[in-house]
Design an enzyme around this catalytic site. Structure first.
Site, PDB file in Angstrom:
ATOM      1  N   GLU A 106       7.600   7.421  -5.220  1.00 35.62           N
ATOM      2  CA  GLU A 106       6.246   7.553  -4.493  1.00 35.62           C
ATOM      3  C   GLU A 106       5.033   6.480  -4.663  1.00 35.62           C
ATOM      4  O   GLU A 106       4.612   5.795  -4.064  1.00 35.62           O
ATOM      5  CB  GLU A 106       5.720   8.802  -4.375  1.00 35.62           C
ATOM      6  CG  GLU A 106       6.532   9.906  -3.421  1.00 35.62           C
ATOM      7  CD  GLU A 106       6.707   9.517  -2.015  1.00 35.62           C
ATOM      8  OE1 GLU A 106       6.107   8.894  -1.462  1.00 35.62           O
ATOM      9  OE2 GLU A 106       7.985   9.599  -1.378  1.00 35.62           O
ATOM     10  N   ARG A 141      16.481  10.457  -4.732  1.00 32.72           N
ATOM     11  CA  ARG A 141      16.647  11.574  -3.653  1.00 32.72           C
ATOM     12  C   ARG A 141      17.825  12.396  -4.072  1.00 32.72           C
ATOM     13  O   ARG A 141      18.861  12.126  -4.255  1.00 32.72           O
ATOM     14  CB  ARG A 141      16.859  10.827  -2.228  1.00 32.72           C
ATOM     15  CG  ARG A 141      17.062  12.048  -1.227  1.00 32.72           C
ATOM     16  CD  ARG A 141      17.272  11.309   0.107  1.00 32.72           C
ATOM     17  NE  ARG A 141      15.914  11.182   0.687  1.00 32.72           N
ATOM     18  CZ  ARG A 141      15.586  10.543   1.825  1.00 32.72           C
ATOM     19  NH1 ARG A 141      16.914  10.123   2.446  1.00 32.72           N
ATOM     20  NH2 ARG A 141      14.493  10.402   2.458  1.00 32.72           N
ATOM     21  N   THR A 175      -5.370  -7.162  -1.112  1.00 29.50           N
ATOM     22  CA  THR A 175      -5.590  -6.071  -0.108  1.00 29.50           C
ATOM     23  C   THR A 175      -6.857  -6.181   0.713  1.00 29.50           C
ATOM     24  O   THR A 175      -6.972  -6.296   1.754  1.00 29.50           O
ATOM     25  CB  THR A 175      -5.648  -4.549  -0.715  1.00 29.50           C
ATOM     26  OG1 THR A 175      -4.713  -4.462  -1.527  1.00 29.50           O
ATOM     27  CG2 THR A 175      -5.878  -3.475   0.231  1.00 29.50           C
ATOM     28  N   CYS A 225      12.013   5.145  14.340  1.00 24.78           N
ATOM     29  CA  CYS A 225      10.696   4.763  14.883  1.00 24.78           C
ATOM     30  C   CYS A 225      10.039   3.641  14.107  1.00 24.78           C
ATOM     31  O   CYS A 225       9.014   3.777  13.753  1.00 24.78           O
ATOM     32  CB  CYS A 225       9.990   6.020  14.874  1.00 24.78           C
ATOM     33  SG  CYS A 225       8.583   6.172  15.983  1.00 24.78           S
ATOM     34  N   TYR A 274      -0.809  -4.758  -7.287  1.00 22.04           N
ATOM     35  CA  TYR A 274      -1.661  -3.649  -7.358  1.00 22.04           C
ATOM     36  C   TYR A 274      -1.869  -3.000  -8.641  1.00 22.04           C
ATOM     37  O   TYR A 274      -1.310  -1.813  -9.078  1.00 22.04           O
ATOM     38  CB  TYR A 274      -1.812  -2.584  -6.355  1.00 22.04           C
ATOM     39  CG  TYR A 274      -3.155  -2.077  -6.056  1.00 22.04           C
ATOM     40  CD1 TYR A 274      -4.322  -2.606  -6.379  1.00 22.04           C
ATOM     41  CD2 TYR A 274      -2.992  -0.775  -5.297  1.00 22.04           C
ATOM     42  CE1 TYR A 274      -5.464  -1.868  -5.902  1.00 22.04           C
ATOM     43  CE2 TYR A 274      -4.123   0.000  -4.984  1.00 22.04           C
ATOM     44  CZ  TYR A 274      -5.567  -0.432  -5.519  1.00 22.04           C
ATOM     45  OH  TYR A 274      -6.529   0.159  -5.204  1.00 22.04           O
ATOM     46  N   GLN A 293       2.975   0.608  -2.185  1.00 23.92           N
ATOM     47  CA  GLN A 293       2.859  -0.548  -1.882  1.00 23.92           C
ATOM     48  C   GLN A 293       3.832  -1.437  -1.704  1.00 23.92           C
ATOM     49  O   GLN A 293       3.473  -2.660  -1.641  1.00 23.92           O
ATOM     50  CB  GLN A 293       1.918  -1.145  -3.206  1.00 23.92           C
ATOM     51  CG  GLN A 293       2.465  -0.936  -4.571  1.00 23.92           C
ATOM     52  CD  GLN A 293       1.541  -1.126  -5.721  1.00 23.92           C
ATOM     53  OE1 GLN A 293       0.983  -0.086  -6.100  1.00 23.92           O
ATOM     54  NE2 GLN A 293       1.217  -2.165  -5.926  1.00 23.92           N
ATOM     55  N   TYR A 332      -1.954  12.049  -0.825  1.00 25.04           N
ATOM     56  CA  TYR A 332      -0.472  11.820  -0.357  1.00 25.04           C
ATOM     57  C   TYR A 332       0.370  11.903  -1.253  1.00 25.04           C
ATOM     58  O   TYR A 332       1.553  12.804  -1.041  1.00 25.04           O
ATOM     59  CB  TYR A 332      -0.532  10.454   0.170  1.00 25.04           C
ATOM     60  CG  TYR A 332       1.010   9.762   0.564  1.00 25.04           C
ATOM     61  CD1 TYR A 332       1.476  10.362   1.438  1.00 25.04           C
ATOM     62  CD2 TYR A 332       1.810   9.241  -0.455  1.00 25.04           C
ATOM     63  CE1 TYR A 332       2.684  10.303   1.825  1.00 25.04           C
ATOM     64  CE2 TYR A 332       3.189   8.900  -0.431  1.00 25.04           C
ATOM     65  CZ  TYR A 332       3.742   9.649   0.755  1.00 25.04           C
ATOM     66  OH  TYR A 332       5.001   9.440   1.072  1.00 25.04           O
ATOM     67  N   ASP A 348       2.031   9.402   5.547  1.00 23.45           N
ATOM     68  CA  ASP A 348       1.955   8.239   5.048  1.00 23.45           C
ATOM     69  C   ASP A 348       1.737   7.322   6.579  1.00 23.45           C
ATOM     70  O   ASP A 348       1.942   7.928   7.862  1.00 23.45           O
ATOM     71  CB  ASP A 348       2.903   7.543   4.332  1.00 23.45           C
ATOM     72  CG  ASP A 348       4.423   7.530   4.881  1.00 23.45           C
ATOM     73  OD1 ASP A 348       4.557   7.918   6.055  1.00 23.45           O
ATOM     74  OD2 ASP A 348       5.275   7.144   4.190  1.00 23.45           O
TER      75      ASP A 348
HETATM   76  S1  SF4 Z   1      11.403   8.429  20.821  1.00 21.02           S
HETATM   77 FE1  SF4 Z   1      11.046   6.283  20.436  1.00 21.02          FE
HETATM   78  S2  SF4 Z   1       8.847   6.327  20.153  1.00 21.02           S
HETATM   79 FE2  SF4 Z   1       9.239   8.457  20.224  1.00 21.02          FE
HETATM   80  S3  SF4 Z   1       9.579   9.043  18.013  1.00 21.02           S
HETATM   81 FE3  SF4 Z   1      11.543   8.562  18.665  1.00 21.02          FE
HETATM   82  S4  SF4 Z   1      11.747   6.352  18.225  1.00 21.02           S
HETATM   83 FE4  SF4 Z   1       9.586   6.909  18.146  1.00 21.02          FE
END
Ligand code: SF4
Length: 350
Positions: free
Chosen positions: A46, A25, A304, A199, A91, A51, A129, A147
């Protein structure tokens, strides 16, 4: 109504401060100063990351780029050498495609990657992708890079109730609505980082999330239940026998046919893989040579599309047969399914 400019500004500001330091990066500060990532390194990373995880892929990436610093260097490698270097990344069809693509870039494009999504997509083995990721990250094209991580973020951000995989086109459309011509490479990487570090699949850290003010999933109180899923049918199970034929320290290997699963790789001799277990007598009859085959249990491996139970039989060679003999050091380069079986066959010997 979603305030897209505000959401984008919040996520990009978070990325400026929190971007992961990854060996392929060019960070946001260098990017702003006009430096772009090397397309070869972006493409290679990438393909590897499709995988496996960043921690697992990183040593492979560093090893590959040290041995083959440019796409021309990689294109000149012979197939067997690349397959051995790829062992452990799984793979193998992807490794074959990697080489085909490197050779096409070297032979047909003068060693320079095309700089558009369409041009990249036309390379052998480059899917939608990867083309989008390289176009965005290496060439700052406003490509929609989606992805599994990005799908998860979109499903939560918009509280999409339709289950995946049916919802995938909708998730892609929603992600596309957020892409603009402003810093598209950083945007793609910011979403990737958000999915990987905040997230997260099981425990989203909403209280640390830069886009939380706009997130519908977070407001439900159970964001981790998105994306909704249809119940997955159980993976089918197949059964085979692996033969560990030994000559002192050495183990007999065979090269697999070029097409199909693990095609072109060295592996242990095996029976066919079928949908019911092998009885003792059948397993002995399918062996690559006659011998006193003894049972060393079974190993499990998940591919897979199916799970495999591989019985392990072992015998000392009687000198028959045409094999590639390898010492203990050569076993480490085997695809992991064979490495497991070879270990099961050899370790119980002692
Ligand atoms: S608020 Fe929570 S659920 Fe919503 S995008 Fe951010 S980490 Fe994900």
């Amino acid at each position: 109504m979603l305030d897209i400019p505000a959401l984008r500004a919040a996520l990009l500001a978070w990325y400026d401060a929190q971007a992961r330091d990854l060996p392929w990066r060019t960070g946001p500060a260098a990017g702003k100063a006009g430096r772009r990532s090397d397309p070869y390194r972006v493409w290679l990373s990438e393909v590897m990351l499709q995988q496996t995880t960043v921690p697992h892929a990183t040593p492979y990436f560093l090893g590959f780029t040290q041995r083959w610093p440019t796409v021309r260097d990689l294109a000149a490698v012979d197939d067997g050498e690349l397959m051995a270097a790829w062992a452990g990344l799984g793979y193998y069809a992807r490794a074959r495609n990697l080489l085909a693509c490197a050779r096409a870039v070297a032979a047909d494009h003068g060693g320079v990657f095309p700089d558009t999504e369409e041009g990249l997509r036309a390379l052998p083995g480059v899917g939608a992708y990867t083309a989008a990721a390289v176009a965005a990250i290496a060439f700052d094209r406003p490509a929609n890079v989606v992805d599994g991580n990005v799908e998860r973020v979109m499903a939560r951000l918009f509280a999409v109730e339709d289950p995946v995989p049916d919802a995938k086109p909708e998730l892609k459309r929603l992600a596309g609505d957020l892409v603009t011509a402003e810093r598209p490479g950083d945007w793609a990487q910011a979403l990737m980082d958000l999915g990987a570090t905040i997230c997260r699949p099981k425990g989203p850290l909403c209280d640390r999330c830069p886009i939380q003010p706009w997130c519908e999933g977070s407001k439900t109180g159970a964001p981790e239940t998105y994306p909704r899923k249809t119940r997955k049918a159980d993976r089918p199970r197949r059964f085979g026998v692996a033969y560990v034929l030994t000559r002192g320290d050495a183990t007999a290997l065979v090269r697999r046919p070029p097409k199909g699963l693990l095609g072109g790789m060295l592996g242990l001799p095996t029976s066919d893989w079928r949908d019911h277990p092998w009885a003792d007598i059948e397993a002995a009859e399918a062996a690559p040579t006659a011998g006193a085959w003894r049972d060393f249990g079974a190993v499990e491996h998940v591919f897979t599309h199916f799970a495999l139970t591989l019985r392990v039989l072992r015998a000392e060679s009687n000198g028959e047969g045409d094999f590639v003999w390898t010492g203990p050091e050569g076993l480490g380069a085997l695809p992991s399914v064979f490495l497991k079986a070879a270990r099961a066959g050899r370790e119980r010997l002692v």
